[in-house]
Motif scaffolding. Structure first.
Motif, PDB file in Angstrom:
ATOM      1  N   PRO A 171       4.654  -6.843 -14.836  1.00  0.00           N
ATOM      2  CA  PRO A 171       3.700  -7.425 -15.784  1.00  0.00           C
ATOM      3  C   PRO A 171       3.413  -8.884 -15.437  1.00  0.00           C
ATOM      4  O   PRO A 171       4.300  -9.613 -14.990  1.00  0.00           O
ATOM      5  CB  PRO A 171       4.419  -7.303 -17.131  1.00  0.00           C
ATOM      6  CG  PRO A 171       5.432  -6.220 -16.937  1.00  0.00           C
ATOM      7  CD  PRO A 171       5.852  -6.325 -15.497  1.00  0.00           C
ATOM      8  N   GLU A 173       3.032 -11.284 -17.372  1.00  0.00           N
ATOM      9  CA  GLU A 173       3.860 -12.147 -18.210  1.00  0.00           C
ATOM     10  C   GLU A 173       5.238 -12.358 -17.586  1.00  0.00           C
ATOM     11  O   GLU A 173       5.791 -13.466 -17.640  1.00  0.00           O
ATOM     12  CB  GLU A 173       3.990 -11.568 -19.611  1.00  0.00           C
ATOM     13  CG  GLU A 173       2.694 -11.504 -20.398  1.00  0.00           C
ATOM     14  CD  GLU A 173       1.729 -10.425 -19.909  1.00  0.00           C
ATOM     15  OE1 GLU A 173       0.518 -10.540 -20.203  1.00  0.00           O
ATOM     16  OE2 GLU A 173       2.192  -9.464 -19.231  1.00  0.00           O
ATOM     17  N   ASP A 174       5.806 -11.309 -16.990  1.00  0.00           N
ATOM     18  CA  ASP A 174       7.104 -11.450 -16.324  1.00  0.00           C
ATOM     19  C   ASP A 174       6.980 -12.346 -15.096  1.00  0.00           C
ATOM     20  O   ASP A 174       7.874 -13.146 -14.794  1.00  0.00           O
ATOM     21  CB  ASP A 174       7.641 -10.084 -15.911  1.00  0.00           C
ATOM     22  CG  ASP A 174       8.096  -9.243 -17.100  1.00  0.00           C
ATOM     23  OD1 ASP A 174       8.085  -9.763 -18.243  1.00  0.00           O
ATOM     24  OD2 ASP A 174       8.435  -8.063 -16.883  1.00  0.00           O
ATOM     25  N   LEU A 176       4.868 -14.788 -14.714  1.00  0.00           N
ATOM     26  CA  LEU A 176       4.724 -16.178 -15.148  1.00  0.00           C
ATOM     27  C   LEU A 176       6.072 -16.773 -15.545  1.00  0.00           C
ATOM     28  O   LEU A 176       6.337 -17.951 -15.287  1.00  0.00           O
ATOM     29  CB  LEU A 176       3.740 -16.257 -16.317  1.00  0.00           C
ATOM     30  CG  LEU A 176       2.281 -15.936 -15.961  1.00  0.00           C
ATOM     31  CD1 LEU A 176       1.414 -15.934 -17.217  1.00  0.00           C
ATOM     32  CD2 LEU A 176       1.730 -16.917 -14.941  1.00  0.00           C
ATOM     33  N   ARG A 177       6.928 -15.950 -16.162  1.00  0.00           N
ATOM     34  CA  ARG A 177       8.279 -16.454 -16.492  1.00  0.00           C
ATOM     35  C   ARG A 177       9.055 -16.767 -15.223  1.00  0.00           C
ATOM     36  O   ARG A 177       9.797 -17.760 -15.161  1.00  0.00           O
ATOM     37  CB  ARG A 177       9.020 -15.439 -17.357  1.00  0.00           C
ATOM     38  CG  ARG A 177       8.616 -15.463 -18.817  1.00  0.00           C
ATOM     39  CD  ARG A 177       9.566 -14.662 -19.666  1.00  0.00           C
ATOM     40  NE  ARG A 177       9.436 -13.227 -19.421  1.00  0.00           N
ATOM     41  CZ  ARG A 177       8.570 -12.432 -20.059  1.00  0.00           C
ATOM     42  NH1 ARG A 177       7.771 -12.934 -20.979  1.00  0.00           N
ATOM     43  NH2 ARG A 177       8.523 -11.140 -19.786  1.00  0.00           N
TER      44      ARG A 177
END
Length: 353
Positions: A171, A173-174, A176-177
């Motif tokens: 994902p 989002e993962d 970006l983390r």
């Protein structure tokens, strides 16, 4: 009114700070060394863009600190960054860094690993030099805590990046983390350490920390764009590195997220079976462009740079000339021209140099 990116006063301040760090590096790693010092001299000189040291100095000077006592901390953050690059090049099997042979190809991987470890310790040793130059002990202790926390988080980010190799279904989002840990954490730490050493109020420490965090994310996302946006020599490292190591960067993940079944299969095949990395890069470039992923990634860079600049509004600064340099650094990411007037060697687009 002159835009901040073209303000000669901003550029003069920026160059002065870079020169101060470069002079300190040259003093610490002089010419004609032998042993491990020869390897350190090779990777530290000539210096790269010195982004993290300049951010540390600006955060300190914007909070009223004098320059001389905090310069060692600036050199220290450059040392740990370069140490991480030594290890990265071995992990990635990249033979080039800053447009010349990577250290492990010159000195051997084993020596490069050990020399990289030593540069990590230079990061902390630099704080003791700040104390000898008059920075109060309680500030040095607080800066040490910031560095310890950041160092552990950077390692986790690097570990997560390796774990994501081959996972095209990651994902966004993962990802970006992971980018926060891999790149943003050290840039944030540089800003925080500068403000802490200056004795800034916690509000200002947190504000420059937020600036560094968003700037760091923007830099990593801009780094992901470099293989598609620049000439092969611009970044100073192989543009096929991520594809060769089967790492899905932001443009690839954005393209995959929006693609239909046929394009998803093309992206998957190009990433996971790059028999010819150069041909794979050409194919992936066509895919991420057609699917709008490059434009989406550029918009994300701009958004993070905007957030970085917004954070500076919370800085209580007796040194506005230095907050102007921070603004300048963030805005350079969104101009489409990362080169500085009169300083072609100091492009701001690549956080890995």
């Amino acid at each position: 009114m002159v835009a901040v990116d073209d303000d000669p006063g901003v550029l003069s301040t920026l160059h002065t700070l870079r020169d101060a760090v470069a002079d300190e590096i040259a003093w610490r790693w002089p010419g004609d060394p032998d042993g491990m010092a020869a390897l350190h001299h090779y990777v530290m000189l000539p210096p790269g863009k010195l982004l993290r040291p300049v951010l540390l100095l600006c955060s300190a000077l914007a909070s009223g600190a004098p320059l001389h006592p905090v310069v060692p901390a600036a050199v220290g953050v450059e040392a740990v960054h370069v140490g991480s690059l030594l290890h990265d090049d071995i992990i990635d099997q990249d033979g080039e860094r800053r447009n010349r042979p990577a250290a492990h190809t010159v000195f051997g991987p084993a020596k490069a690993i050990i020399a990289g470890n030593a540069l990590y310790f230079e990061w902390f040793a630099a704080l003791t030099e700040c104390a000898r130059r008059g920075v109060p002990a309680d500030r040095v202790a607080r800066a040490m805590r910031v560095q310890c926390t950041a160092g552990a988080r950077v390692c986790r980010g690097a570990y997560d990046e390796i774990t994501m190799a081959g996972w095209i279904d990651t994902p966004v989002e993962d990802y970006l983390r992971m980018a926060e840990g891999k790149t943003a954490v050290l840039i944030e730490a540089a800003c925080r350490v500068g403000a802490v050493l200056a004795g800034a109020a916690q509000r200002t420490v947190d504000a420059v920390g937020a600036f560094g965090h968003h700037l760091g994310v923007a830099f990593q996302l801009r780094d992901d764009l470099l293989p598609y946006d620049t000439t092969p020599d611009a970044s100073g490292k192989p543009p096929v590195s991520d594809l060769r190591n089967r790492r899905p960067t932001l443009p690839v993940l954005l393209a995959y997220r929006s693609a239909g079944r046929a394009d998803r299969e093309s992206i998957r095949r190009t990433l996971l079976d790059p028999a010819d990395p150069s041909a794979a890069l050409t194919a992936m470039h066509a895919l991420v462009t057609r699917l709008g992923a490059l434009d989406e990634a550029r918009a994300m860079v701009t958004r993070e740079a905007d957030r970085a600049c917004a954070a500076l509004a919370r800085v209580d600064s007796p040194g506005p000339a230095y907050t102007a340099v921070l603004h300048h650094t963030a805005r350079r990411l969104t101009t489409g021209n990362d080169q500085e007037p009169g300083r072609p060697e100091t492009a701001l687009g690549d956080p890995s140099t």
